[in-house]
Design an enzyme around this catalytic site. Structure first.
Site, PDB file in Angstrom:
ATOM      1  N   TYR A  86     -17.046  17.255 -15.392  1.00  0.00           N
ATOM      2  CA  TYR A  86     -17.428  15.847 -15.428  1.00  0.00           C
ATOM      3  C   TYR A  86     -18.408  15.552 -14.293  1.00  0.00           C
ATOM      4  CZ  TYR A  86     -17.105  10.858 -14.482  1.00  0.00           C
ATOM      5  OH  TYR A  86     -17.411   9.547 -14.203  1.00  0.00           O
TER       6      TYR A  86
ATOM      7  N   LYS B 226      -8.642   6.235 -19.275  1.00  0.00           N
ATOM      8  CA  LYS B 226      -8.982   6.747 -20.592  1.00  0.00           C
ATOM      9  C   LYS B 226      -7.791   6.637 -21.552  1.00  0.00           C
ATOM     10  CE  LYS B 226     -12.941   7.819 -18.644  1.00  0.00           C
ATOM     11  NZ  LYS B 226     -12.694   7.725 -17.196  1.00  0.00           N
TER      12      LYS B 226
ATOM     13  N   ASP C 153      -7.436  18.959 -14.508  1.00  0.00           N
ATOM     14  CA  ASP C 153      -7.758  17.633 -15.027  1.00  0.00           C
ATOM     15  C   ASP C 153      -7.309  17.592 -16.487  1.00  0.00           C
ATOM     16  OD1 ASP C 153      -8.958  15.348 -16.117  1.00  0.00           O
ATOM     17  OD2 ASP C 153     -10.684  15.464 -14.797  1.00  0.00           O
TER      18      ASP C 153
ATOM     19  N   ARG D 233       0.836  -1.207   0.000  1.00  0.00           N
ATOM     20  CA  ARG D 233       0.000   0.000   0.000  1.00  0.00           C
ATOM     21  C   ARG D 233       0.864   1.248   0.000  1.00  0.00           C
ATOM     22  NH1 ARG D 233      -1.241   2.269   4.616  1.00  0.00           N
ATOM     23  NH2 ARG D 233      -1.503   0.309   5.749  1.00  0.00           N
TER      24      ARG D 233
END
Length: 386
Positions: free
Chosen positions: A98, A195, A170, A46
């Site tokens: 978004y 994406k 972004d 982690r």
């Protein structure tokens, strides 16, 4: 080193033990200590994993940042970075945002006492006017999702610097291949790696890169504490996908330009949103801060009644959410990606019930246009017959 070379070489020369050109996938969750009080640098996955580390170093390098961070999704990346803020803080955001980010800001952050003002960030005077004494950051998308509005990144950075704010961008639509916000002064750049960076519709990922080491330390603490990190298998898939980003983005862009030009002449299409079109709003700003127009576009049709038959008659193009994969995908934002935004709000920003968002793939442009043509014709015929 040019970005094409950085991309192709991602993960190479990272395993001195074997010389493997393809980066090994380290599935281990824990790592042995050489001795008491000693560490290999990897203790628990982690906190740090060898495969994820290479991906994080790669996104930092591509964005010309100091540190990079990989998360289980784009929304996990945003959820982590907003933990930089406290109850009573205020954010300024692009209004054409978004839907998932809007949902996080309105349904989660606001409940925690962090408020967001939404402005037309293409107008820097609106950004400046929205600054309050408790404002901590300006959060922008450029181009926006889905109406492709362009925000002057350097202009927002100037406003942020004047008031001691962070600038967060972004960069999902453009990727570092076409646009590097940190070079323009932004503090944090984020991606839905799902994406274009992954590029094959097969991995869920979020990425952050920062230009400041101190800010990087704060985000590392949050990433490790929250724990929504990307697993090693998905980290490897991301690296593999990113190796071909330059080639894919060039083809996405080439096809999108042809499709946008064709749509702009179609009698059933009233508006095309694509920053590569001559006369597109904000094109001069976009061209100053980007090296390309990307592969995303949106378009409005004459009547809402055409939407369903268009989507039903697509044969090669896939009616699906998401974007940025090699396959062409079409989405209906009003009912899918932006459904959580109230109708009156999203329509005021241009996300109407007549709008379709199109992620133009890397197929042959003629085949894409042929599929659009027959779907639009079928829709017109069905609507006329009713």
């Amino acid at each position: 080193m040019n970005i094409e070379t950085k991309l192709a070489q991602a993960g190479n020369r990272q395993d001195p033990l074997t010389g493997a050109v393809s980066l090994p996938i380290h599935h281990a969750t824990t790592f042995a200590h050489p001795a008491f009080g000693q560490s290999t640098g990897f203790d628990y996955t982690r906190t740090l994993n060898p495969t994820r580390k290479v991906l994080e170093e790669t996104i930092a390098d591509l964005e010309n940042g100091k540190r990079g961070f990989a998360f289980a999704s784009g929304m996990a990346a945003i959820a982590c970075l907003v933990e930089l803020f406290d109850p009573g803080d205020h954010l300024i955001s692009t209004n054409d945002l978004y839907g998932g980010t809007y949902r996080l800001f309105e349904q989660i952050l606001r409940r925690k006492g962090i408020e967001t003002s939404y402005v037309d960030s293409t107008d820097l005077s609106q950004v400046k006017a929205a600054v309050q004494p408790n404002t901590k950051a300006i959060f922008i998308e450029t181009p926006t999702n889905p109406t492709m509005k362009i925000t002057d990144i350097a202009g927002c950075v100037s406003i942020a610097a004047e008031h001691g704010l962070l600038t967060i961008v972004d960069n999902t639509f453009m990727t570092p291949y076409f646009q590097r916000p940190l070079d323009l002064g932004a503090d944090i750049v984020l991606h839905s790696g799902t994406k274009y960076l992954g590029g094959h519709n097969d991995v869920l990922c979020g990425l952050l890169a920062v230009k400041d080491e101190k800010l990087g330390e704060r985000l590392f603490f949050l990433q490790n504490s929250i724990g929504a990190v990307l697993g090693p298998q998905d980290s490897w898939l991301m690296i593999r996908g990113m190796k071909t980003l330059a080639l894919r983005m060039e083809k996405h862009q080439e096809n999108a330009a042809k499709v946008a030009a064709w749509l702009a002449t179609h009698p059933a299409v009233t508006t095309v949103y694509f920053p590569g079109l001559d006369g597109a709003p904000g094109k001069s700003v976009h061209d100053q801060q980007c090296t390309g127009a990307g592969g995303m576009l949106s378009f409005e049709v004459e009547h809402e009644s055409m939407i369903e038959p268009i989507l039903a008659n697509l044969k090669m193009i896939t009616f699906a959410e998401s974007l940025g994969g090699v396959e062409s995908l079409m989405t209906y934002p009003a009912k899918q990606t932006h459904f959580d935004i109230p109708k009156e709000v999203r329509e005021a920003y241009g996300v109407t019930d007549r709008l379709l968002r199109f992620s133009v793939g890397i197929e042959h442009a003629d085949d894409i246009i042929h599929d659009l043509a027959q779907a639009l014709q079928a829709a017109k015929s069905e609507v006329a017959a009713k």
